[in-house]
Scaffold this motif. Structure first.
Motif, PDB file in Angstrom:
ATOM      1  N   TYR B  55      67.228 -22.572  21.108  1.00  0.00           N
ATOM      2  CA  TYR B  55      66.141 -22.525  22.090  1.00  0.00           C
ATOM      3  C   TYR B  55      65.815 -21.098  22.543  1.00  0.00           C
ATOM      4  CZ  TYR B  55      67.797 -27.341  22.357  1.00  0.00           C
ATOM      5  OH  TYR B  55      68.206 -28.606  22.038  1.00  0.00           O
ATOM      6  N   ALA B  56      66.593 -20.124  22.080  1.00  0.00           N
ATOM      7  CA  ALA B  56      66.511 -18.776  22.637  1.00  0.00           C
ATOM      8  C   ALA B  56      65.172 -18.087  22.356  1.00  0.00           C
ATOM      9  CB  ALA B  56      67.665 -17.923  22.102  1.00  0.00           C
ATOM     10  N   ASP B  57      64.703 -18.167  21.116  1.00  0.00           N
ATOM     11  CA  ASP B  57      63.500 -17.420  20.754  1.00  0.00           C
ATOM     12  C   ASP B  57      62.291 -17.862  21.575  1.00  0.00           C
ATOM     13  OD1 ASP B  57      65.010 -16.106  18.910  1.00  0.00           O
ATOM     14  OD2 ASP B  57      64.265 -17.222  17.173  1.00  0.00           O
ATOM     15  N   SER B  58      62.105 -19.177  21.679  1.00  0.00           N
ATOM     16  CA  SER B  58      60.922 -19.673  22.387  1.00  0.00           C
ATOM     17  C   SER B  58      61.013 -19.362  23.879  1.00  0.00           C
ATOM     18  CB  SER B  58      60.736 -21.168  22.148  1.00  0.00           C
ATOM     19  OG  SER B  58      61.891 -21.869  22.504  1.00  0.00           O
ATOM     20  N   ALA B  59      62.211 -19.469  24.443  1.00  0.00           N
ATOM     21  CA  ALA B  59      62.361 -19.168  25.872  1.00  0.00           C
ATOM     22  C   ALA B  59      62.117 -17.687  26.145  1.00  0.00           C
ATOM     23  CB  ALA B  59      63.762 -19.566  26.335  1.00  0.00           C
ATOM     24  N   GLN B  60      62.651 -16.845  25.293  1.00  0.00           N
ATOM     25  CA  GLN B  60      62.471 -15.395  25.500  1.00  0.00           C
ATOM     26  C   GLN B  60      61.004 -14.990  25.396  1.00  0.00           C
ATOM     27  OE1 GLN B  60      65.733 -13.681  22.905  1.00  0.00           O
ATOM     28  NE2 GLN B  60      65.766 -12.249  24.599  1.00  0.00           N
ATOM     29  N   ALA B  61      60.281 -15.650  24.497  1.00  0.00           N
ATOM     30  CA  ALA B  61      58.861 -15.315  24.342  1.00  0.00           C
ATOM     31  C   ALA B  61      58.084 -15.649  25.614  1.00  0.00           C
ATOM     32  CB  ALA B  61      58.277 -16.055  23.145  1.00  0.00           C
ATOM     33  N   GLY B  62      58.423 -16.782  26.230  1.00  0.00           N
ATOM     34  CA  GLY B  62      57.742 -17.162  27.471  1.00  0.00           C
ATOM     35  C   GLY B  62      58.030 -16.174  28.583  1.00  0.00           C
ATOM     36  N   THR B  63      59.283 -15.768  28.692  1.00  0.00           N
ATOM     37  CA  THR B  63      59.656 -14.796  29.718  1.00  0.00           C
ATOM     38  C   THR B  63      58.924 -13.480  29.492  1.00  0.00           C
ATOM     39  OG1 THR B  63      61.844 -15.794  29.748  1.00  0.00           O
ATOM     40  CG2 THR B  63      61.639 -13.662  30.798  1.00  0.00           C
ATOM     41  N   LYS B  64      58.889 -13.042  28.247  1.00  0.00           N
ATOM     42  CA  LYS B  64      58.252 -11.757  27.928  1.00  0.00           C
ATOM     43  C   LYS B  64      56.753 -11.798  28.239  1.00  0.00           C
ATOM     44  CE  LYS B  64      57.680  -8.600  24.028  1.00  0.00           C
ATOM     45  NZ  LYS B  64      57.746  -8.493  22.566  1.00  0.00           N
ATOM     46  N   ALA B  65      56.097 -12.895  27.839  1.00  0.00           N
ATOM     47  CA  ALA B  65      54.648 -13.003  28.086  1.00  0.00           C
ATOM     48  C   ALA B  65      54.360 -13.030  29.584  1.00  0.00           C
ATOM     49  CB  ALA B  65      54.105 -14.252  27.419  1.00  0.00           C
ATOM     50  N   ALA B  66      55.193 -13.761  30.325  1.00  0.00           N
ATOM     51  CA  ALA B  66      54.977 -13.846  31.778  1.00  0.00           C
ATOM     52  C   ALA B  66      55.220 -12.495  32.443  1.00  0.00           C
ATOM     53  CB  ALA B  66      55.899 -14.901  32.379  1.00  0.00           C
ATOM     54  N   LEU B  67      56.239 -11.770  31.991  1.00  0.00           N
ATOM     55  CA  LEU B  67      56.501 -10.440  32.569  1.00  0.00           C
ATOM     56  C   LEU B  67      55.307  -9.512  32.325  1.00  0.00           C
ATOM     57  CD1 LEU B  67      60.241  -9.993  31.529  1.00  0.00           C
ATOM     58  CD2 LEU B  67      59.387 -10.016  33.881  1.00  0.00           C
ATOM     59  N   GLN B  68      54.750  -9.594  31.127  1.00  0.00           N
ATOM     60  CA  GLN B  68      53.571  -8.769  30.820  1.00  0.00           C
ATOM     61  C   GLN B  68      52.409  -9.149  31.730  1.00  0.00           C
ATOM     62  OE1 GLN B  68      53.072  -9.539  26.637  1.00  0.00           O
ATOM     63  NE2 GLN B  68      54.560  -7.984  26.012  1.00  0.00           N
ATOM     64  N   ASP B  69      52.220 -10.471  31.909  1.00  0.00           N
ATOM     65  CA  ASP B  69      51.114 -10.955  32.739  1.00  0.00           C
ATOM     66  C   ASP B  69      51.306 -10.540  34.200  1.00  0.00           C
ATOM     67  OD1 ASP B  69      48.752 -12.632  33.273  1.00  0.00           O
ATOM     68  OD2 ASP B  69      50.198 -13.879  34.360  1.00  0.00           O
ATOM     69  N   VAL B  70      52.531 -10.725  34.685  1.00  0.00           N
ATOM     70  CA  VAL B  70      52.821 -10.386  36.087  1.00  0.00           C
ATOM     71  C   VAL B  70      52.592  -8.892  36.335  1.00  0.00           C
ATOM     72  CG1 VAL B  70      54.750 -10.124  37.711  1.00  0.00           C
ATOM     73  CG2 VAL B  70      54.393 -12.298  36.549  1.00  0.00           C
ATOM     74  N   ASN B  71      53.052  -8.071  35.427  1.00  0.00           N
ATOM     75  CA  ASN B  71      52.923  -6.617  35.619  1.00  0.00           C
ATOM     76  C   ASN B  71      51.496  -6.128  35.420  1.00  0.00           C
ATOM     77  OD1 ASN B  71      55.602  -6.215  36.303  1.00  0.00           O
ATOM     78  ND2 ASN B  71      56.261  -5.916  34.183  1.00  0.00           N
ATOM     79  N   SER B  72      50.817  -6.665  34.412  1.00  0.00           N
ATOM     80  CA  SER B  72      49.448  -6.180  34.167  1.00  0.00           C
ATOM     81  C   SER B  72      48.495  -6.649  35.264  1.00  0.00           C
ATOM     82  CB  SER B  72      48.950  -6.638  32.797  1.00  0.00           C
ATOM     83  OG  SER B  72      48.888  -8.041  32.772  1.00  0.00           O
ATOM     84  N   SER B  73      48.741  -7.841  35.814  1.00  0.00           N
ATOM     85  CA  SER B  73      47.866  -8.349  36.885  1.00  0.00           C
ATOM     86  C   SER B  73      48.407  -8.046  38.275  1.00  0.00           C
ATOM     87  CB  SER B  73      47.711  -9.872  36.736  1.00  0.00           C
ATOM     88  OG  SER B  73      47.285 -10.210  35.455  1.00  0.00           O
ATOM     89  N   LYS B  74      49.513  -7.309  38.329  1.00  0.00           N
ATOM     90  CA  LYS B  74      50.154  -6.949  39.611  1.00  0.00           C
ATOM     91  C   LYS B  74      50.343  -8.190  40.504  1.00  0.00           C
ATOM     92  CE  LYS B  74      48.649  -2.120  39.786  1.00  0.00           C
ATOM     93  NZ  LYS B  74      48.457  -1.966  38.356  1.00  0.00           N
ATOM     94  N   LYS B  75      50.853  -9.262  39.907  1.00  0.00           N
ATOM     95  CA  LYS B  75      50.978 -10.524  40.637  1.00  0.00           C
ATOM     96  C   LYS B  75      52.115 -10.523  41.648  1.00  0.00           C
ATOM     97  CE  LYS B  75      48.884 -13.766  37.411  1.00  0.00           C
ATOM     98  NZ  LYS B  75      49.076 -14.892  36.494  1.00  0.00           N
ATOM     99  N   ALA B  76      53.116  -9.664  41.459  1.00  0.00           N
ATOM    100  CA  ALA B  76      54.275  -9.676  42.358  1.00  0.00           C
ATOM    101  C   ALA B  76      54.204  -8.580  43.420  1.00  0.00           C
ATOM    102  CB  ALA B  76      55.557  -9.521  41.545  1.00  0.00           C
ATOM    103  N   GLY B  77      53.276  -7.657  43.272  1.00  0.00           N
ATOM    104  CA  GLY B  77      53.200  -6.538  44.197  1.00  0.00           C
ATOM    105  C   GLY B  77      54.236  -5.474  43.896  1.00  0.00           C
ATOM    106  N   VAL B  78      55.055  -5.726  42.923  1.00  0.00           N
ATOM    107  CA  VAL B  78      56.086  -4.778  42.494  1.00  0.00           C
ATOM    108  C   VAL B  78      56.281  -5.001  41.000  1.00  0.00           C
ATOM    109  CG1 VAL B  78      57.938  -6.413  43.023  1.00  0.00           C
ATOM    110  CG2 VAL B  78      58.461  -3.996  42.935  1.00  0.00           C
ATOM    111  N   ARG B  79      56.723  -3.959  40.311  1.00  0.00           N
ATOM    112  CA  ARG B  79      56.862  -4.118  38.861  1.00  0.00           C
ATOM    113  C   ARG B  79      58.149  -4.897  38.520  1.00  0.00           C
ATOM    114  NH1 ARG B  79      57.739  -0.742  33.727  1.00  0.00           N
ATOM    115  NH2 ARG B  79      59.553   0.080  34.816  1.00  0.00           N
ATOM    116  N   PHE B  80      57.998  -5.885  37.655  1.00  0.00           N
ATOM    117  CA  PHE B  80      59.153  -6.664  37.182  1.00  0.00           C
ATOM    118  C   PHE B  80      59.729  -6.009  35.926  1.00  0.00           C
ATOM    119  CE2 PHE B  80      58.745 -11.369  38.732  1.00  0.00           C
ATOM    120  CZ  PHE B  80      58.784 -10.934  40.047  1.00  0.00           C
TER     121      PHE B  80
END
Lengths: 279, 394
Positions: B55-80
């Motif tokens: 299950y590792a590859d698919s889970a890691q891809a989701g985390t990576k995509a979300a981190l990119q989204d959070v950082n590019s859209s500044k969704k957290a107010g701080v860089r993840f």
């Protein structure tokens, strides 16, 4: 009838898994903990063959060859230096199995793969429909055992192997190329592991940790074998039958534990294994 | 050939061992290299080795995509930033990895993809330091803690919709077969009385230990009970072996299979052997709509060769929910934990995703596997109340 077929196929599958392991232990005194790794090499070779559109049975042949080549490399680089050192061979083959798992992971990833579903039909056995492929596995197991018995009993190669098994120094003194025969035996054991890996691919999950669950019972069968083919067959019959019958008539959750218990009791009674010997 | 000296032999054995150890350690953990002290560091704990590594590859891809989204859209107010650690195959390995993430890497939150025992082991460490844990699993809905949020479905959320649908199709005789493990046992203990309350009958129930390789005798038992539905609740690679053997057995024709634990990746690998299997979950890659198409593109851009699956989806949600909580609460552990308990975000499929009392509420999709192993969506159900085994978190 279904119960009998279930028992037979269980014995057949166990025999196919065990043969390579038993040959390597019986002749070389090497407890090959990398056996599942070579099964993994076999099944992934079959996966590659399947993904290239090759027929399943050709993939099985490719699997045996791939595992044999890998076995030769391992024998030359590692095992050859460790014969007669049982503890070190255990350590080394365990390490090799981990390396094989990591290499397969690097090459193929963690996800499950497929080898196709050969003979996905039913065959009627005395009116009972049963999976054709599972019946074929029983036939293959029987052919392997009979072929191996004939090889050991009636050929010069078999005689030489028995001589090495009995007394290596004497064999060497008689001009037998012991190191060549040792290498050949290890390679054959690995080829059988690859062959078994590919054959069981259609019934098991294929991932880098392939066949790990299969091998516990296989090691028990080898311990029961006492380095004789007859003992090996008897061990597989007893363990395979106990596993299926206990699971059918009692609680399957405990069947694996019962198999271990039966093996322990038998080893207590027959510490040298289940072999028939003339007085 | 000259005999090797004992030293050479020992050296060879040691070389093999060291090489192995090196290869194993190389898989132990990776981190974002450009992290700075002002960043919000997320520990990602998942099984990179052992049977759970599928299950590792698919889970890691989701985390990576979300981190990119959070950082590019500044969704957290701080860089993840993230640090990945291998939980291995047992609780001891998970404890070691978790300890490293908390003590050495100083992560502020943990996103975890591990089974119940590893989750409990890790949470023992995290809870002491008020570090929020965002987990796929919550055991069988019975692992509860104030700092723990479960993002996957608990057994009754996943089971009841498919029971309802198949009972409505007239399939009333069910055989329940599962792994001898807490989640399948809890699932079946919930399903049986529910089936009875809907007028159905349980014609059999049996279990096999984890690691079983030959299911022929179990299939015989099921076939001999003549059920309309075989509810197969086996985990991971064992499940793939069971489904292969089921599909190859001619006696099983005509019995409907339900397998809510079968992932999309394994189903694809099963191919035609998966054909006809019913499943239910909050995500399938075949869910129609532009939102899912966008999500799939995003995941593939993050490096996943295959289609995303439930693990990808949940890992994405975890990071997005964490970003939402950090945005509203800041980086302080207890405040983030409190904010996570009231998460209400729009998920990547456009539907509402809610967390209440540490568990998720989200729509459930019913799907049936096709001849190529893909799932065709049959129905979308409303979120089901988790009916937790633990009503209050400790």
């Amino acid at each position: 009838m279904t119960l009998l077929l279930d028992v037979l196929t269980s014995i057949g599958i166990l025999t196919i898994v065990v043969l390579g392991l038993a040959i390597v232990l019986g002749v070389l005194d090497v407890i090959n903990l990398a056996h599942t790794g070579f099964m993994g090499i076999g099944v992934y070779a079959a996966v590659v063959a399947h993904e290239h559109g090759w027929p399943f049975w050709l993939g099985v042949v490719v699997a045996a060859i791939a595992a044999a080549v890998a076995g030769l490399v391992v024998e030359v680089l590692v095992i050859r230096r460790l014969y007669d050192r049982p503890l070190e061979t255990i350590l080394a083959t365990w390490g090799i199995s981990l390396i094989i798992v990591q290499l397969i992971t690097l090459a193929f990833g963690h996800n499950n793969r497929a080898v196709g579903q050969p003979l996905a039909t039913a065959t009627s056995v005395f009116g009972t429909p049963y999976s054709t492929y599972r019946l074929v596995l029983v036939i293959i197991a029987a052919v392997l055992v009979v072929g191996l018995a004939l090889l050991i009993r009636f050929t010069r190669v078999g005689l030489t192997v028995r001589m090495i098994q009995a007394n290596q120094d004497l064999a060497r003194g008689l001009g037998i190329r012991v190191s060549f025969l040792r290498a050949s035996t290890f390679v054959v054991g690995c080829a059988l592991a690859g062959f078994a890996g590919a054959l069981l691919g259609p019934t098991q999950a294929i991932n880098p940790n392939y066949a790990v669950s299969l091998v516990a019972t296989a090691f028990l069968a080898v311990l029961l074998a006492g380095r004789h083919l007859s003992g090996l067959v008897l061990g597989c019959v007893i363990l395979g039958a106990v596993q299926v019958l206990f699971a059918r008539w009692a609680n399957p959750v405990y069947s694996s534990a019962v198999v271990v218990g039966v093996a322990v009791v038998l080893l207590r009674i027959f510490p040298e294994g289940l072999t028939w010997r003339r007085a | 050939m000259a005999h090797s000296t004992p030293t050479r032999r020992t050296l060879a054995a040691l070389t093999a061992t060291c090489t192995t150890a090196g290869l194993m350690l190389s898989a132990c953990g990776t981190s974002s290299p450009e992290a700075s002290t002002s960043d919000y560091k997320v520990g990602v704990l998942l099984q990179l080795s052992g049977a759970g590594s599928v299950y590792a590859d698919s889970a890691q891809a989701g985390t990576k995509a979300a981190l990119q989204d959070v950082n590019s859209s500044k969704k957290a107010g701080v860089r993840f930033t993230s640090v990945v650690a291998d939980a291995g195959a047992d609780a001891q390995s998970a404890t070691t990895a978790c300890s490293r993430l908390i003590q050495q890497d100083k992560v502020k939150a943990l996103v975890v993809f591990v089974p119940g025992p590893q989750l409990l082991a890790c949470n023992t460490l995290a809870k002491r330091q008020n570090i929020p844990i965002l987990s796929l699993s919550s055991g069988a809905g019975n692992i509860c803690a104030t700092n723990l949020t479960g993002f996957g479905l608990v057994p009754n959320q996943q089971t009841l919709p498919v029971l309802d649908d198949l009972i409505a199709q007239g399939k009333k005789k069910w055989y329940f077969f599962g792994a001898d493990y807490s989640t399948p046992k809890t699932t079946i203990s919930i399903a049986k009385p529910y089936l009875a309350s809907k007028g159905g009958t349980t014609v059999g129930e049996s279990y096999e230990p984890m690691g079983t390789t030959d299911y022929s005798q179990d299939i015989t038992k099921i076939v001999n009970a003549h059920p309309d539905v075989a509810f197969l609740n086996v985990i991971g690679n064992d499940d793939v072996a069971l489904e292969k053997q089921w599909a190859a057995d001619p006696r099983t024709k005509g019995i409907t299979r339900v397998d809510i634990l079968l992932g999309e990746g394994p189903a694809k690998a099963l191919g035609s052997a998966a054909s006809g299997i019913w499943s239910s979950n909050v995500y399938f890659s075949s869910i129609p709509g532009s939102d899912n198409d966008t999500f799939k593109s995003q995941i593939q851009a993050a490096g996943l060769k295959d289609s995303p699956d439930i693990n990808t989806y949940v890992s994405y949600l975890q990071v997005e929910a964490l970003a939402s909580a950090v945005k509203s609460a800041g980086a302080d552990g207890p405040k983030v934990i409190s904010a996570l308990g009231k998460t209400d975000i729009t998920g990547p499929l456009g539907s509402q995703f809610q967390i209440r009392s540490g568990f998720s509420y989200q729509p459930v999709y019913l799907a049936q596997a096709q001849a190529d192993g893909s799932f065709a969506i049959q129905k979308k159900s409303d979120p089901v109340d988790p009916k937790l085994a633990c009503s209050s978190a400790s």
